[in-house]
Design a protein around this motif. Structure first.
Motif, short mmCIF file in Angstrom:
data_model
loop_
_atom_site.label_atom_id
_atom_site.label_comp_id
_atom_site.label_asym_id
_atom_site.label_seq_id
_atom_site.Cartn_x
_atom_site.Cartn_y
_atom_site.Cartn_z
N ILE A 80 -112.30 57.06 3.04
CA ILE A 80 -111.03 56.49 2.59
C ILE A 80 -111.32 55.25 1.75
O ILE A 80 -112.05 54.36 2.18
N GLY A 81 -110.75 55.20 0.54
CA GLY A 81 -110.99 54.04 -0.32
C GLY A 81 -109.91 53.85 -1.35
O GLY A 81 -109.10 54.75 -1.61
N ASP A 82 -109.91 52.67 -1.94
CA ASP A 82 -108.84 52.31 -2.87
C ASP A 82 -109.30 52.25 -4.32
O ASP A 82 -108.49 51.98 -5.21
N GLN A 83 -110.60 52.49 -4.58
CA GLN A 83 -111.12 52.38 -5.94
C GLN A 83 -111.78 53.69 -6.38
O GLN A 83 -112.28 54.45 -5.55
N ALA A 112 -107.50 58.88 -1.12
CA ALA A 112 -107.20 57.74 -1.98
C ALA A 112 -106.14 56.89 -1.30
O ALA A 112 -105.03 57.36 -1.01
N ALA A 113 -106.47 55.64 -1.01
CA ALA A 113 -105.56 54.71 -0.32
C ALA A 113 -104.72 53.96 -1.35
O ALA A 113 -105.26 53.22 -2.18
N LEU A 114 -103.41 54.13 -1.29
CA LEU A 114 -102.52 53.55 -2.30
C LEU A 114 -101.70 52.38 -1.79
O LEU A 114 -100.80 51.90 -2.47
N TRP A 115 -101.99 51.88 -0.57
CA TRP A 115 -101.14 50.82 -0.02
C TRP A 115 -101.63 49.42 -0.38
O TRP A 115 -100.92 48.45 -0.18
N GLY A 116 -102.84 49.27 -0.86
CA GLY A 116 -103.38 47.94 -1.18
C GLY A 116 -103.65 47.82 -2.66
O GLY A 116 -102.74 47.75 -3.48
N GLU A 117 -104.93 47.82 -3.00
CA GLU A 117 -105.33 47.70 -4.40
C GLU A 117 -105.32 49.03 -5.13
O GLU A 117 -105.43 49.07 -6.35
N GLY A 118 -105.23 50.13 -4.40
CA GLY A 118 -105.31 51.45 -5.01
C GLY A 118 -104.11 51.79 -5.88
O GLY A 118 -102.96 51.53 -5.50
N ARG A 119 -104.39 52.38 -7.04
CA ARG A 119 -103.35 52.81 -7.97
C ARG A 119 -103.62 54.26 -8.36
O ARG A 119 -104.73 54.59 -8.78
N LEU A 120 -102.62 55.11 -8.20
CA LEU A 120 -102.81 56.53 -8.43
C LEU A 120 -103.31 56.81 -9.84
O LEU A 120 -104.16 57.69 -10.04
N GLU A 121 -102.81 56.06 -10.83
CA GLU A 121 -103.22 56.30 -12.21
C GLU A 121 -104.71 56.04 -12.42
O GLU A 121 -105.34 56.65 -13.29
N LYS A 122 -105.29 55.15 -11.61
CA LYS A 122 -106.73 54.88 -11.69
C LYS A 122 -107.54 55.88 -10.88
O LYS A 122 -108.67 56.23 -11.25
N LEU A 123 -106.99 56.34 -9.77
CA LEU A 123 -107.74 57.15 -8.83
C LEU A 123 -107.68 58.64 -9.09
O LEU A 123 -108.59 59.37 -8.70
N SER A 124 -106.63 59.11 -9.76
CA SER A 124 -106.43 60.55 -9.90
C SER A 124 -107.55 61.23 -10.66
O SER A 124 -107.95 62.35 -10.33
N SER A 125 -108.11 60.56 -11.67
CA SER A 125 -109.17 61.17 -12.46
C SER A 125 -110.47 61.33 -11.67
O SER A 125 -111.35 62.08 -12.07
#
Length: 205
Positions: free
Chosen positions: A152-155, A171-184
């Motif tokens: 589990i991670g946010d980056q 992909a953890a989206l509750w903190g620093e994680g952003r779906l637009e950054k992580l989806s790729s």
């Protein structure tokens, strides 16, 4: 750990800024901040600066971080999630790019030191995320097959490391994680809040 378990990224950024201002008399650029996210600062600084300068910047930034580390708190729902997982006998470990002394101190201050079986920290591997080595070391230490692990991670570096290690990822989206950054980076699953993970694990059971 940072940006997933606890809200420490803003303090890390302030420590970086303090180190740069103290030694270089300037703020880090947005590009420099981005390059440091999820990666060990000593390794990155060695790429940017000559050795003695890198040591000075790191020392100033670390001093600032340590002075304020007691202010770091967990994200909402994280403590509840970890308690439930621990009671349900899920085996858990931490893979972090921060130094072991800081990781242990911060987990202990939140009474989380007994929840995790082991920690792989910055000094435990020669290679770091997004390389899979830290995750593979964690799996080996816990005597588990990587295919049976979920990381589990946010980056993006977290998700890429999991993919390289043959692990599933969330992909953890509750903190620093952003779906637009992580989806790729192709995460196996996405959790918008910590408690979503209980539902994900139930589906996988």
């Amino acid at each position: 750990m940072d940006g997933t378990i606890q809200n420490s990224e803003s303090l890390a950024r302030e420590g970086t800024r303090y180190g740069f201002q103290s030694i270089l008399k300037r703020d880090p650029t947005p590009e420099e901040y981005a390059e440091l996210t999820g990666r060990p600062a000593p390794m990155v600084y060695k790429q940017w600066f000559e050795a003695s300068l890198a040591v000075k910047i790191l020392a100033e930034g670390t001093s600032y971080y340590e002075a304020h580390a007691g202010e770091i708190v967990c994200y909402p729902e994280v403590l509840e999630l970890l308690t439930k997982l621990h009671r349900r006998s899920y085996r858990m470990g931490v893979v972090t790019s921060k130094r072991r002394i800081h990781a242990i101190r911060e987990l202990t201050s939140k009474q989380l030191n007994t929840v995790f079986e082991m920690i792989v920290a910055q000094e435990d591997t020669a290679l770091h995320k997004p390389h899979p080595e830290p995750l593979l070391v964690a799996a080996d230490n816990m005597k588990v097959d990587p295919v049976d692990c979920i990381y589990i991670g946010d980056q993006p570096t977290d998700i890429e490391a999991a993919y390289g290690a043959g692990m599933r990822s969330i992909a953890a989206l509750w903190g620093e994680g952003r779906l637009e950054k992580l989806s790729s980076s192709r995460p196996t699953m996405v959790a918008r809040s910590p408690m979503d993970i209980l539902g994900i694990l139930h589906e996988l059971a």
